[in-house]
Motif scaffolding. Structure first.
Motif, PDB file in Angstrom:
ATOM      1  N   PRO A 133       0.788  -1.234   0.000  1.00 37.70           N
ATOM      2  CA  PRO A 133       0.000   0.000   0.000  1.00 37.70           C
ATOM      3  C   PRO A 133       0.824   1.290   0.000  1.00 37.70           C
ATOM      4  O   PRO A 133       0.264   2.368  -0.133  1.00 37.70           O
ATOM      5  CB  PRO A 133      -0.796  -0.120   1.305  1.00 37.70           C
ATOM      6  CG  PRO A 133       0.116  -0.887   2.215  1.00 37.70           C
ATOM      7  CD  PRO A 133       0.834  -1.868   1.330  1.00 37.70           C
ATOM      8  N   GLU A 134       2.145   1.175   0.133  1.00 35.04           N
ATOM      9  CA  GLU A 134       2.966   2.375   0.229  1.00 35.04           C
ATOM     10  C   GLU A 134       2.907   3.168  -1.078  1.00 35.04           C
ATOM     11  O   GLU A 134       2.843   2.591  -2.168  1.00 35.04           O
ATOM     12  CB  GLU A 134       4.420   2.009   0.541  1.00 35.04           C
ATOM     13  CG  GLU A 134       4.620   1.172   1.791  1.00 35.04           C
ATOM     14  CD  GLU A 134       4.475  -0.312   1.538  1.00 35.04           C
ATOM     15  OE1 GLU A 134       4.190  -0.698   0.382  1.00 35.04           O
ATOM     16  OE2 GLU A 134       4.612  -1.095   2.500  1.00 35.04           O
ATOM     17  N   PRO A 135       2.954   4.498  -1.002  1.00 32.93           N
ATOM     18  CA  PRO A 135       2.935   5.332  -2.218  1.00 32.93           C
ATOM     19  C   PRO A 135       4.102   4.981  -3.146  1.00 32.93           C
ATOM     20  O   PRO A 135       5.221   4.732  -2.684  1.00 32.93           O
ATOM     21  CB  PRO A 135       3.081   6.759  -1.674  1.00 32.93           C
ATOM     22  CG  PRO A 135       2.598   6.680  -0.259  1.00 32.93           C
ATOM     23  CD  PRO A 135       2.972   5.323   0.236  1.00 32.93           C
ATOM     24  N   GLY A 136       3.805   4.937  -4.429  1.00 32.19           N
ATOM     25  CA  GLY A 136       4.857   4.697  -5.406  1.00 32.19           C
ATOM     26  C   GLY A 136       5.240   3.252  -5.604  1.00 32.19           C
ATOM     27  O   GLY A 136       6.235   2.956  -6.265  1.00 32.19           O
ATOM     28  N   ARG A 137       4.457   2.301  -5.056  1.00 32.83           N
ATOM     29  CA  ARG A 137       4.791   0.890  -5.240  1.00 32.83           C
ATOM     30  C   ARG A 137       4.071   0.290  -6.443  1.00 32.83           C
ATOM     31  O   ARG A 137       4.695  -0.288  -7.323  1.00 32.83           O
ATOM     32  CB  ARG A 137       4.450   0.084  -3.971  1.00 32.83           C
ATOM     33  CG  ARG A 137       5.263   0.412  -2.747  1.00 32.83           C
ATOM     34  CD  ARG A 137       6.774   0.367  -2.968  1.00 32.83           C
ATOM     35  NE  ARG A 137       7.249  -0.757  -3.759  1.00 32.83           N
ATOM     36  CZ  ARG A 137       7.423  -2.001  -3.298  1.00 32.83           C
ATOM     37  NH1 ARG A 137       7.164  -2.281  -2.027  1.00 32.83           N
ATOM     38  NH2 ARG A 137       7.883  -2.958  -4.076  1.00 32.83           N
ATOM     39  N   VAL A 138       2.722   0.385  -6.441  1.00 34.94           N
ATOM     40  CA  VAL A 138       1.970  -0.238  -7.533  1.00 34.94           C
ATOM     41  C   VAL A 138       0.763   0.625  -7.873  1.00 34.94           C
ATOM     42  O   VAL A 138       0.095   1.157  -6.981  1.00 34.94           O
ATOM     43  CB  VAL A 138       1.527  -1.680  -7.153  1.00 34.94           C
ATOM     44  CG1 VAL A 138       0.705  -1.694  -5.875  1.00 34.94           C
ATOM     45  CG2 VAL A 138       0.763  -2.335  -8.290  1.00 34.94           C
ATOM     46  N   GLN A 139       0.528   0.791  -9.161  1.00 37.65           N
ATOM     47  CA  GLN A 139      -0.675   1.482  -9.616  1.00 37.65           C
ATOM     48  C   GLN A 139      -1.313   0.669 -10.730  1.00 37.65           C
ATOM     49  O   GLN A 139      -0.650  -0.093 -11.441  1.00 37.65           O
ATOM     50  CB  GLN A 139      -0.363   2.897 -10.110  1.00 37.65           C
ATOM     51  CG  GLN A 139       0.436   2.963 -11.400  1.00 37.65           C
ATOM     52  CD  GLN A 139       0.513   4.360 -11.992  1.00 37.65           C
ATOM     53  OE1 GLN A 139      -0.318   5.217 -11.718  1.00 37.65           O
ATOM     54  NE2 GLN A 139       1.526   4.595 -12.825  1.00 37.65           N
TER      55      GLN A 139
END
Length: 423
Positions: A133-139
């Protein structure tokens, strides 16, 4: 984590609304043809008031936008970060693509998944987003690779370092019934991806290909030098895509790895991901899926197509590769990819198993006495296919580890039992 947005496709532009600042039916703005030309002071005052109101609203909007964190902070996916490799995973909501995305995320890669969900599962994406869930990991980006404008927009808004191109329809039987779908979805869409990579300077491609490009070779095992003579539209479309990639790479500094899969089975050993094909596609799907459906009573039994092949028991022989081993090969290929170089590798165990042997292993893995019905051959199938994995072992230091057929099926069966309705 980027929120899922299904309201507007990536290829669509935002509509804008113009706010009239007077005019239209206002007689002040109509040409005066008779009488005095002096303006009415009240109307002038009204006009100035409208301008002041519009200016005030505009200023407030600008202030609010500047205070917004999204306005001040660019998306981490849009900028390169030292030490972080950003991989675009096309088809990352699918069976193999989602497992590859999981492995990349575990290895600290940044991942963007693009999928139109025609074969993939949004549930798999949600699992990945919950795990990382950390920002910049997966979109996740909902888009169709057949839409060149949308694909170009995705590349323009994200700083990709590499592409793992999994997205494809992938059923041999279906390809013989609807060949145009396969040439468009596999060959044309690969061309769209390549064009965007070239336009935006993305230099590394790991391409998902198949042993179906070899057709039915005279000699076994299959090496990378075995002639490619595909006999069904699926294999032909994949070979065409390979040819496009190879021709383009000759005059570029791209790093290219082409991985030709054999028959993929299994699922994530920790039970987070699995295979969940749409019900209407089950009849075209993998034999493992059909075995599990029969074991669960979703279908009355397993249909084995073809018992008169020139093999030891009359059924087809295939090389079954565990999906965990397969995605490990992709990561090693990504690590070893070099500019101006093309690597082509078979990804298999080097051992062939017959369909009858597979069915017996599935019965043991599930503990169910699966009913088997024997039918005529399926169009486009071939008798015997298994790999020689020597080249990938020597070049990439990769060897299949999960080679016990029954154990791989047991892992997949656990996921199936825990997810009776898929994700």
């Amino acid at each position: 984590m980027q929120m899922l947005n299904f309201g507007r496709g990536r290829g669509q532009s935002r509509s804008t609304r113009s706010i009239p600042l007077g005019g239209g039916d206002d007689p002040y703005f109509q040409e005066k043809r008779t009488g005095m030309d002096y303006p009415d002071p009240k109307r002038k005052s009204n006009f100035v008031g409208k301008i002041l109101l519009a200016a005030t609203l505009t200023a407030l909007c600008i202030i609010m936008l500047k205070q917004s964190s999204t306005f001040n902070t660019p998306s981490p996916f849009s900028e390169r970060q030292e030490g972080v490799v950003h991989v675009l995973v096309t088809g990352g909501a699918g069976y193999i693509g989602s497992h590859a995305a999981l492995r990349l995320l575990k290895d600290s890669y940044r991942v963007t998944i693009v999928d139109n969900l025609s074969r993939g599962n949004i549930g798999a994406v949600k699992v990945l987003q919950e795990l990382f869930p950390e920002p910049g990991r997966v979109q996740f980006i909902y888009a169709d690779l057949g839409n060149a404008k949308a694909v170009n927009k995705i590349f323009s808004e994200n700083a990709f370092d590499a592409v793992m191109h999994f997205a494809a329809v992938a059923y041999v039987g279906e390809s013989t019934l609807d060949p145009l779908k396969y040439y468009h979805n596999i060959t044309s869409n690969t061309l769209v991806v390549l064009e965007s990579m070239a336009a935006h300077g993305v230099k590394t491609l790991i391409y998902s290909s198949t042993c179906a490009t070899y057709g039915e070779p005279e000699n076994m095992p299959i090496t990378e030098d075995t002639p490619q003579l595909p006999i069904n539209p699926y294999g032909k479309a994949k070979k065409m895509a390979e040819d496009i990639i190879l021709d383009f790479s000759k005059n570029s500094d791209m790093a290219v790895m082409i991985l030709r899969y054999f028959n993929v089975i299994g699922s994530d050993p920790e039970g987070r991901l699995g295979e969940a094909p749409r019900p209407e596609l089950r009849e075209h799907g993998r034999i493992s899926g059909a075995c599990f459906d029969a074991a669960r009573g979703i279908i009355s039994g397993l249909k084995v197509k073809g018992t008169d092949y020139k093999t030891h028991d009359g059924t087809c022989i295939r090389d079954y590769i565990d999906v965990t081993d397969l995605v490990d090969a992709h990561v090693k290929a990504l690590e070893k990819a070099k500019p101006h170089k093309v690597g082509i590798y078979n990804v298999g165990t080097g051992k062939g198993r017959s369909v009858k042997e597979f069915v017996e292993a599935c019965k043991m893995a599930t503990g169910m006495n699966i009913k088997v019905e024997y039918l005529p051959r399926r169009p486009g199938d071939y008798a015997e296919v298994y790999s020689d994995p020597t080249k990938i072992r020597l070049d990439l230091n990769w060897t299949a580890k999960y080679t016990n057929l029954q154990e791989s099926l047991q892992v997949a069966w656990r996921w199936q039992k825990a997810h009776r309705d898929g994700y």
